[in-house]
Design a protein around this motif. Structure first.
Motif, PDB file in Angstrom:
ATOM      1  N   MET A  96     -13.733 -32.676   7.265  1.00 10.87           N
ATOM      2  CA  MET A  96     -13.887 -32.231   8.646  1.00 10.87           C
ATOM      3  C   MET A  96     -14.077 -33.415   9.584  1.00 10.87           C
ATOM      4  N   VAL A  97     -14.930 -34.353   9.166  1.00 10.78           N
ATOM      5  CA  VAL A  97     -15.150 -35.538   9.990  1.00 10.78           C
ATOM      6  C   VAL A  97     -13.895 -36.400  10.037  1.00 10.78           C
ATOM      7  N   GLY A  98     -13.195 -36.526   8.911  1.00 12.43           N
ATOM      8  CA  GLY A  98     -11.998 -37.357   8.860  1.00 12.43           C
ATOM      9  C   GLY A  98     -10.887 -36.853   9.751  1.00 12.43           C
ATOM     10  N   LEU A  99     -10.702 -35.548   9.815  1.00 11.38           N
ATOM     11  CA  LEU A  99      -9.681 -34.987  10.694  1.00 11.38           C
ATOM     12  C   LEU A  99      -9.989 -35.257  12.162  1.00 11.38           C
ATOM     13  N   VAL A 100     -11.273 -35.189  12.505  1.00  8.90           N
ATOM     14  CA  VAL A 100     -11.650 -35.450  13.903  1.00  8.90           C
ATOM     15  C   VAL A 100     -11.508 -36.930  14.231  1.00  8.90           C
ATOM     16  N   VAL A 101     -11.955 -37.790  13.329  1.00 11.21           N
ATOM     17  CA  VAL A 101     -11.917 -39.229  13.585  1.00 11.21           C
ATOM     18  C   VAL A 101     -10.478 -39.729  13.662  1.00 11.21           C
ATOM     19  N   SER A 102      -9.619 -39.238  12.782  1.00 11.25           N
ATOM     20  CA  SER A 102      -8.227 -39.707  12.740  1.00 11.25           C
ATOM     21  C   SER A 102      -7.301 -38.934  13.655  1.00 11.25           C
ATOM     22  N   SER A 103      -7.820 -38.025  14.455  1.00 11.54           N
ATOM     23  CA  SER A 103      -6.966 -37.213  15.313  1.00 11.54           C
ATOM     24  C   SER A 103      -6.110 -38.035  16.286  1.00 11.54           C
ATOM     25  N   PRO A 104      -6.613 -39.137  16.880  1.00 12.85           N
ATOM     26  CA  PRO A 104      -5.712 -39.907  17.742  1.00 12.85           C
ATOM     27  C   PRO A 104      -4.483 -40.439  17.011  1.00 12.85           C
ATOM     28  N   ALA A 105      -4.654 -40.846  15.752  1.00  8.80           N
ATOM     29  CA  ALA A 105      -3.529 -41.418  15.001  1.00  8.80           C
ATOM     30  C   ALA A 105      -2.495 -40.357  14.649  1.00  8.80           C
ATOM     31  N   TRP A 106      -2.918 -39.225  14.050  1.00  7.29           N
ATOM     32  CA  TRP A 106      -1.902 -38.252  13.643  1.00  7.29           C
ATOM     33  C   TRP A 106      -1.351 -37.461  14.829  1.00  7.29           C
ATOM     34  N   LEU A 107      -2.126 -37.333  15.902  1.00  7.41           N
ATOM     35  CA  LEU A 107      -1.561 -36.725  17.107  1.00  7.41           C
ATOM     36  C   LEU A 107      -0.488 -37.623  17.722  1.00  7.41           C
ATOM     37  N   TYR A 108      -0.702 -38.931  17.681  1.00  8.21           N
ATOM     38  CA  TYR A 108       0.323 -39.851  18.196  1.00  8.21           C
ATOM     39  C   TYR A 108       1.590 -39.788  17.346  1.00  8.21           C
ATOM     40  N   GLN A 109       1.447 -39.646  16.041  1.00  4.81           N
ATOM     41  CA  GLN A 109       2.632 -39.548  15.187  1.00  4.81           C
ATOM     42  C   GLN A 109       3.431 -38.289  15.506  1.00  4.81           C
ATOM     43  N   VAL A 110       2.746 -37.199  15.751  1.00  2.71           N
ATOM     44  CA  VAL A 110       3.449 -35.978  16.154  1.00  2.71           C
ATOM     45  C   VAL A 110       4.153 -36.182  17.487  1.00  2.71           C
ATOM     46  N   TRP A 111       3.453 -36.816  18.426  1.00  5.91           N
ATOM     47  CA  TRP A 111       4.036 -37.068  19.747  1.00  5.91           C
ATOM     48  C   TRP A 111       5.255 -37.994  19.641  1.00  5.91           C
ATOM     49  N   ALA A 112       5.149 -39.059  18.865  1.00  5.71           N
ATOM     50  CA  ALA A 112       6.252 -40.011  18.745  1.00  5.71           C
ATOM     51  C   ALA A 112       7.470 -39.388  18.066  1.00  5.71           C
ATOM     52  N   PHE A 113       7.268 -38.425  17.185  1.00  4.72           N
ATOM     53  CA  PHE A 113       8.402 -37.780  16.528  1.00  4.72           C
ATOM     54  C   PHE A 113       9.112 -36.799  17.454  1.00  4.72           C
ATOM     55  N   VAL A 114       8.352 -36.136  18.325  1.00  2.00           N
ATOM     56  CA  VAL A 114       8.930 -35.125  19.200  1.00  2.00           C
ATOM     57  C   VAL A 114       9.503 -35.736  20.475  1.00  2.00           C
ATOM     58  N   THR A 115       8.979 -36.878  20.907  1.00  2.00           N
ATOM     59  CA  THR A 115       9.353 -37.464  22.198  1.00  2.00           C
ATOM     60  C   THR A 115      10.843 -37.682  22.388  1.00  2.00           C
ATOM     61  N   PRO A 116      11.606 -38.209  21.410  1.00  2.00           N
ATOM     62  CA  PRO A 116      13.036 -38.461  21.669  1.00  2.00           C
ATOM     63  C   PRO A 116      13.823 -37.221  22.054  1.00  2.00           C
ATOM     64  N   ALA A 117      13.353 -36.042  21.733  1.00  2.00           N
ATOM     65  CA  ALA A 117      14.084 -34.818  22.065  1.00  2.00           C
ATOM     66  C   ALA A 117      13.695 -34.242  23.415  1.00  2.00           C
ATOM     67  N   LEU A 118      12.810 -34.917  24.148  1.00  8.15           N
ATOM     68  CA  LEU A 118      12.320 -34.385  25.418  1.00  8.15           C
ATOM     69  C   LEU A 118      12.919 -35.162  26.591  1.00  8.15           C
ATOM     70  N   TYR A 119      13.052 -34.463  27.703  1.00  7.86           N
ATOM     71  CA  TYR A 119      13.433 -35.114  28.949  1.00  7.86           C
ATOM     72  C   TYR A 119      12.205 -35.772  29.571  1.00  7.86           C
ATOM     73  N   ARG A 120      12.452 -36.557  30.636  1.00  4.95           N
ATOM     74  CA  ARG A 120      11.358 -37.298  31.252  1.00  4.95           C
ATOM     75  C   ARG A 120      10.300 -36.357  31.830  1.00  4.95           C
TER      76      ARG A 120
END
Length: 326
Positions: A96-120
């Motif tokens: 539980m603590v690990g998911l909260v602490v590492s949330s910036p890292a895995w949220l960024y990975q999700v964002w970086a994977f989805v970003t190329p398919a989005l418009y500005r």
């Protein structure tokens, strides 16, 4: 003797005519980002294992504030069964603590994977929603932690005389986790409504028309999804949801009121406008397209006069095509 041809520098992945990456490149990128996300969670798990004891002291505080928690040994006590139960309980708290602490890292990975398919504009909306989603989830989880002791005291107050509550740590952790998730996710509902309004799926008129029904369903939702189903937890969940729902409705109203209305307001981005030929100016119609008139001379004679006028008749056109009647 055959000579081995050395390959040159690695070329960038080929793209299709529309600039999209091949499927295999997407899968490789997904694999790499998943590995990075899992590595971040693993690091967070180690950090959570180190701080598991003080975190557990914080998590059990709502239960320790009830009188039933001191019935067994005279002080706050929870039970566990099995030899390996203590290890898995510590592992659960650490995760539980690990998911909260590492949330910036895995949220960024999700964002970086989805970003190329989005418009500005879609990227801007996504960043804004993410910036609001995290505080809303945190606010909901904090509210759940605050009212948890009152909810537990109400639920444990129905115990019979001469009975002792022996609550296991597993059951208590499941209760805490469910409460935190339910309150956190429920606070994201207004953000979802605004998002549906922005993409054109849900209008303010629809929300205003069914406002009473939505408020009633929020009370039903609070009574169904809360673990204990007690009225205190139900009201604590439904009341903030209603307030946030009204705020989201106000945002939708102001957004639609500020949006300019034009003759193309009802059209989607991929839909062509219904322009009629009569709406075009006469000069543009004569310049952009030729006027062709077929005039038959005499009934049954089969003589046809083709008169072509305009500037787009094209070079190299045979003389007999623009000549008089044959």
């Amino acid at each position: 003797m055959a000579l081995l041809k050395r390959s040159g520098p690695k070329q960038p992945p080929e793209r299709d005519p529309e600039g999209r990456m091949p499927l295999m490149e997407h899968l490789r990128e997904l694999r790499n980002r998943l590995l990075i996300a899992f590595a971040a969670v693993a690091v967070g798990l180690v950090i959570g294992w180190i701080v598991s004891t003080p975190v557990w002291e914080i998590l059990r505080e709502p239960y320790c504030s009830t009188t039933q928690s001191h019935q067994l040994t005279g002080r706050c006590s929870l039970t566990y069964n099995g030899i390996f139960s203590s290890f898995f309980i510590t592992l659960k708290v650490s995760l539980m603590v690990g998911l909260v602490v590492s949330s910036p890292a895995w949220l960024y990975q999700v964002w970086a994977f989805v970003t190329p398919a989005l418009y500005r504009t879609e990227k801007r909306y996504t960043l804004a929603f993410l910036a609001l989603a995290i505080p809303l989830f945190t606010l909901g989880a904090a509210l759940a932690y605050i009212i948890m002791d009152t909810s537990l005291a109400f639920l444990l107050s129905f115990s019979l005389d001469d009975t002792v509550a022996t609550i296991s740590i597993d059951d208590y952790l499941d209760y805490v986790l469910i409460m935190l998730l339910i309150f956190g996710v429920s606070f994201e509902l207004p953000l979802l409504l605004v998002f549906l309004n922005i993409i054109g799926v849900l209008s303010h008129a629809t929300i205003g028309k069914h406002r009473r029904l939505v408020i009633f369903l929020m009370f039903v939702f609070g009574a169904v999804v809360t673990p204990g189903g007690d009225p205190i937890t139900m009201m604590a969940l439904a009341a903030p949801m209603i307030i946030l729902f009204l705020v989201a409705e106000l945002v939708m109203y102001l957004r639609e009121k500020r949006r300019p209305q034009s003759e193309f307001a009802g059209l989607s981005d991929d839909e062509a406008s219904p322009l009629a030929a009569d709406d075009m100016p006469l000069d543009d119609a004569d310049t952009d397209s030729g006027t062709v008139s077929d005039t038959g001379s005499g009934s049954g004679s089969g003589t046809v006069s083709d008169t072509v006028s305009g500037t787009d008749s094209g070079p190299g056109r045979p003389e007999e095509d623009s000549g008089s009647a044959r």
